[in-house]
Design an enzyme around this catalytic site. Structure first.
Site, short mmCIF file in Angstrom:
data_model
loop_
_atom_site.label_atom_id
_atom_site.label_comp_id
_atom_site.label_asym_id
_atom_site.label_seq_id
_atom_site.Cartn_x
_atom_site.Cartn_y
_atom_site.Cartn_z
N SER A 67 2.67 -16.28 -3.84
CA SER A 67 2.24 -15.05 -4.53
C SER A 67 3.33 -14.03 -4.78
O SER A 67 3.10 -13.05 -5.48
CB SER A 67 1.10 -14.38 -3.75
OG SER A 67 -0.12 -15.01 -4.04
N SER A 80 -0.29 -13.92 -6.82
CA SER A 80 -1.15 -12.76 -6.88
C SER A 80 -0.41 -11.43 -7.01
O SER A 80 -1.01 -10.45 -7.44
CB SER A 80 -2.03 -12.71 -5.63
OG SER A 80 -1.27 -12.45 -4.47
N LYS A 112 2.36 -3.25 -3.46
CA LYS A 112 1.17 -4.06 -3.77
C LYS A 112 -0.06 -3.42 -3.12
O LYS A 112 0.01 -2.91 -2.01
CB LYS A 112 1.39 -5.48 -3.24
CG LYS A 112 0.29 -6.48 -3.62
CD LYS A 112 0.63 -7.89 -3.10
CE LYS A 112 -0.40 -8.91 -3.54
NZ LYS A 112 -0.06 -10.28 -3.13
#
Lengths: 100, 482
Positions: free
Chosen positions: B170, B146, B71
């Site tokens: 997330s 997210s 990420k």
């Protein structure tokens, strides 16, 4: 128009934006005011609960200061620490003049 | 054929010399170049560095030769790390996050930067400053967020496994929307050093994988105390795979009545109820429980998360790193213009709300009250875990929604986080795993089953999750349109 309507909102967004050091456009101020009013109306739900005697919880675990031995350790070399700066010179971060 | 390989399968091929680390990487990169343009999970990847890492892979290590997608909020030395924000455009990480160091020590290596909501603020990956990511099961839909890039990459078979971060769901919610396994460890289990901070009392890094077994293997690698993060906990070294393979006899699963209410899509509810029946047929014992403060969780969360974010994001001032506005007259306008130009709308909204709840005069009414209710939410779980070993629910009340459906209605976006955020507030562990498909608007979309465990209860989640995956085949299904 924007100035007078901001009084009808729960949040004074232009004032908060100044505190948070963000220049907002008038359109952003108006939009955020409306959107955040709705959020704030929802979160007001927590006013329904009796919280007498409840200790606040800042962290999920008990957090204590953790200090290491006071011995010098290697750190990021100055050149690398400055490498991401938008403006640097002579080993310093450069900003506009603060004092005349 | 290496598409949709799990870590465990890839390791078998590598160790038996059926494939070399470089061949594995090359096949994966070919797939990335074909599929990524359709779903845009990766922001970028560095072929040359990956090739170097693959060439020197040490296959004797537990994850030797395995590439892991990262990420964009997690620092990899020398690689860009923007947290999908314009304000960090051009930033290159000067050091490895502790999880990256730990991955390397276990023999794995980082591959690529995965898209996310800007600073992890969002549930759809649409607030990324660069581009949205699309759901591999239906590219007209969002992948969740997210960590949307991290979930979509695994689901589309363009990453074997990835790391994400979970502040309010997330990792788990995008895993549910994309049909993969996403795990949020107990707060303090994994070091946050080198994770670009969003809300420091809630953030936790965790794995997204095809299987529960892979999830445990990755947690083995990334967890552990770290002198660079004072909230990482000194715990005895554990093997999270050690209870995998045990059956569900005698496992008490809690079914919280507050998580089975109106507002859940019927297809989601049906799949979750079927999953519970399946677990019962495997020997688990269902117990109805109550988490009475559930209705306050979203309110508490959005007060605490914005307060912490407004403080954490004060560091983006155009001085030390990242973007600086060209429109500056003096130091004040340098700050104000840089932040105006560098932050997207959702980030600005949250900074402003966070500033408000911390303002003297409102602090007691919002932030302090929210911290007190946070304790009640944690106590709900402590009471529940006296009676049960884990809690079962849907990960999200819905399946993946359409691109653009909620982006202009922040409150609607926030309310859908209802089932995931309590675990972050309480600091406990949770996992989402695929439990079937629900039909919505003519599409069959993945449904996520959430398992919530007590603090340090990860082994139970892996045991139960693995037993469920042994009895079902949902995790072996892959999107067809790619």
């Amino acid at each position: 128009m924007a100035a007078s309507s901001s009084h009808s909102h729960l949040l004074d967004v232009p004032y908060l934006a100044r505190l948070a050091r963000i220049t907002l456009t008038l359109e952003e101020s108006e939009l955020f005011s409306k959107q955040l009013d709705r959020v704030l109306e929802h979160v007001a739900l927590i006013n329904k609960i009796d919280l007498t005697g409840i200790e606040p919880m800042a962290h999920a675990i008990s957090v204590f200061d953790v200090v290491r031995d006071d011995q010098p350790q290697p750190s990021l070399p100055k050149k690398e620490a400055l490498a991401n700066a938008p403006h640097q010179a002579s080993g310093l971060f450069i900003v506009p003049k603060v004092l005349e | 054929m290496t598409s949709y390989l799990s870590i465990t399968e890839a390791r078998r091929l590598l160790v038996t010399k059926k494939i070399s680390p470089l061949e594995l990487l090359t096949e994966l990169e070919q797939r990335i170049s074909t599929i990524n343009p359709k779903i845009k999970a990766y922001l970028s990847w560095d072929h040359q560095q990956a090739r170097l890492d693959a060439e020197k892979a040490d296959l004797t290590k537990p994850l030797g030769g395995i590439p892991i997608g990262i990420k964009d909020a997690i620092l990899v030395q020398g690689a860009p790390a923007y947290s999908s924000s314009r304000i960090l455009e051009g930033y290159h990480a000067p050091y490895d996050a502790t999880v990256i160091k730990n991955l390397r020590a276990a023999g794995a290596y980082p591959l690529g930067r995965l898209n996310m909501d800007e600073f992890a603020m969002g549930s759809s990956t649409e607030t990324s400053a660069f581009h949205p990511t699309y759901n591999p099961w239906d590219v007209s839909r969002i992948p969740g967020g997210s960590s949307g890039g991290s979930a979509a990459a695994v689901a589309a078979g363009i990453a074997m496994a990835t790391l994400g971060s979970d502040t309010g769901g997330s990792i788990r919610q995008p895993a549910a929307f994309c049909g993969c396994v996403g795990m949020k460890p107990t707060y303090g289990r994994v070091s946050r050093y080198g994770l670009i901070a969003f809300a420091s009392s809630l953030d936790q890094i965790g794995p997204l994988t095809h299987t529960v077994e892979d999830s445990a293997l990755l947690l083995n690698a990334i967890s552990g105390v770290d002198s660079h993060d004072s909230t990482s906990l000194l715990l005895p070294k554990e093997d999270f795979t050690s209870e995998i393979g045990q059956d569900l006899k005698g496992v008490r699963i809690g079914i919280p009545k507050e998580y089975f209410v109106e507002g859940i899509e019927p297809g989601v509810r049906t799949r979750v109820e079927e999953a519970i029946k399946q677990m019962i047929s495997l020997g688990a014992e269902p117990i109805e429980i109550s988490l009475p403060h559930t209705e306050y969780a979203v309110s508490v969360y959005y007060i605490i998360v914005t307060a912490e974010a407004s403080s954490n994001l004060a560091r983006y001032d155009g001085v030390r790193y990242g973007k600086r506005s060209a429109q500056t007259k003096d130091l004040l306008s340098l700050y104000e213009q840089t932040r105006e130009e560098g932050f997207g709308a959702e980030v600005k909204r949250r900074i402003i709300l966070g500033t408000y709840v911390l303002t003297s005069g409102y602090y007691d009414a919002y932030y302090l009250r929210a911290q007190k209710v946070r304790r009640l939410i944690r106590q709900d779980f402590e009471e529940a875990f006296k009676k049960v070993d884990l809690i079962v629910s849907a990960t999200s009340p819905e399946t993946a929604f359409r691109c653009g459906e909620k982006i202009n209605d922040p409150l609607k976006m926030y309310l859908a986080d209802i089932f995931t955020i309590a675990a972050n507030l309480a600091g406990i562990c949770g996992m989402s795993l695929p439990c079937g498909f629900a039909s919505k608007e003519g599409k069959d979309l993945p449904v996520g089953l959430q398992l919530i465990g007590p603090s340090f209860g990860e082994k139970m989640l892996f045991r139960v999750g693995h037993a469920y995956q042994q009895a079902t085949e949902w995790h072996t299904q892959h999107p067809s349109m790619l």
